[in-house]
Write a protein that holds these residues in place. Structure first.
Motif, short mmCIF file in Angstrom:
data_model
loop_
_atom_site.label_atom_id
_atom_site.label_comp_id
_atom_site.label_asym_id
_atom_site.label_seq_id
_atom_site.Cartn_x
_atom_site.Cartn_y
_atom_site.Cartn_z
N LEU A 14 0.85 -1.18 0.00
CA LEU A 14 0.00 0.00 0.00
C LEU A 14 0.89 1.23 0.00
O LEU A 14 1.75 1.39 0.87
N SER A 15 0.69 2.11 -0.98
CA SER A 15 1.51 3.32 -1.05
C SER A 15 1.03 4.34 -0.03
O SER A 15 -0.03 4.18 0.58
N ARG A 16 1.78 5.39 0.13
CA ARG A 16 1.38 6.44 1.08
C ARG A 16 0.12 7.16 0.62
O ARG A 16 -0.52 7.85 1.38
N HIS A 17 -0.24 6.99 -0.66
CA HIS A 17 -1.45 7.59 -1.20
C HIS A 17 -2.62 6.61 -1.17
O HIS A 17 -3.65 6.84 -1.80
N ARG A 18 -2.41 5.47 -0.48
CA ARG A 18 -3.43 4.44 -0.28
C ARG A 18 -3.82 3.72 -1.58
O ARG A 18 -4.95 3.29 -1.75
N VAL A 19 -2.87 3.61 -2.49
CA VAL A 19 -3.07 2.84 -3.73
C VAL A 19 -2.23 1.57 -3.60
O VAL A 19 -1.08 1.61 -3.16
N LEU A 73 -1.73 -1.33 -9.07
CA LEU A 73 -3.00 -2.02 -9.33
C LEU A 73 -4.14 -1.01 -9.51
O LEU A 73 -5.26 -1.39 -9.83
N GLU A 74 -3.85 0.25 -9.30
CA GLU A 74 -4.79 1.35 -9.51
C GLU A 74 -6.09 1.17 -8.77
O GLU A 74 -7.18 1.44 -9.29
N THR A 75 -6.00 0.70 -7.52
CA THR A 75 -7.18 0.55 -6.68
C THR A 75 -6.80 0.82 -5.23
O THR A 75 -5.66 0.58 -4.83
N ARG A 112 -10.26 -5.95 -3.91
CA ARG A 112 -10.02 -5.88 -5.35
C ARG A 112 -8.53 -6.09 -5.66
O ARG A 112 -8.16 -6.78 -6.60
N ALA A 113 -7.68 -5.47 -4.84
CA ALA A 113 -6.24 -5.62 -5.02
C ALA A 113 -5.81 -7.08 -4.85
O ALA A 113 -4.97 -7.57 -5.61
N LEU A 114 -6.39 -7.76 -3.88
CA LEU A 114 -6.07 -9.18 -3.67
C LEU A 114 -6.49 -10.02 -4.87
O LEU A 114 -5.75 -10.91 -5.31
N GLN A 115 -7.67 -9.74 -5.41
CA GLN A 115 -8.12 -10.49 -6.58
C GLN A 115 -7.18 -10.28 -7.76
O GLN A 115 -6.78 -11.24 -8.43
N LEU A 116 -6.82 -9.04 -8.01
CA LEU A 116 -5.91 -8.75 -9.12
C LEU A 116 -4.55 -9.38 -8.89
O LEU A 116 -3.95 -9.96 -9.79
N ALA A 117 -4.04 -9.26 -7.65
CA ALA A 117 -2.71 -9.78 -7.34
C ALA A 117 -2.65 -11.30 -7.50
O ALA A 117 -1.66 -11.83 -8.00
#
Length: 152
Positions: A9-14, A38-40, A45-50
């Motif tokens: 998770l980035s500092r911008h919560r992406v 992952l642009e989310t 959603r991030a887990l599904q994409l990952a």
């Protein structure tokens, strides 16, 4: 919900996927990663994409290693695959929306079912004085809340 080590998770919560490449492939034997957004901001959603990207990355790396590809080539193929897969998913979402009609209807039915149960006062209080709705109602309310669907 536990996040795997390759999901950051980035500092911008992406969320970002940092997929490790084997040290044996690197010319100097150093560990390295392929990083892609992952642009989310949604963890589920991030887990599904990952998961889907990780599965295909393992196959690509194994195939590249077996065919004798160089480190730079394998890295470029994996990075390009990640970018292409994310673009395809975004195009699908733009085409059909995040939820299909059946899912929207199921969520609306669940909300109506939950509201009906609440109106009939089927909720229960447990031994500690905490509010506990009946399990099917609670499951539907939780699913609706987590879906983030504003039309309900």
């Amino acid at each position: 919900m536990h996040a795997p080590a390759y999901l950051h998770l980035s500092r911008h919560r992406v969320f970002y996927l940092r997929w490790p490449l084997p040290k044996a492939l690197h010319p100097q034997g150093r560990p390295s990663t392929v990083k892609v957004s992952l642009e989310t901001c949604d963890k589920r959603r991030a887990l599904q994409l990952a998961r889907s990207l990780g599965y295909s990355a393992e196959r690509l790396i194994a195939k590249g290693t077996a065919t004798g590809m160089k480190y730079e080539d394998i890295r470029a193929v994996v990075k390009r695959h990640f970018s292409d897969a994310l673009e395809r998913k975004q195009a699908q979402i733009a085409d059909t929306g995040r939820l299909d009609r059946e899912m929207v209807q199921a969520l609306k039915n669940g909300a109506a079912f939950a509201q009906d149960a609440l109106d009939r006062n089927e909720a229960q209080i447990d031994g500690r004085g905490r509010y506990r709705p009946p399990w099917p109602v609670y499951r539907h309310v939780r699913a609706i809340r987590r879906s983030g669907f504003p039309g309900i």
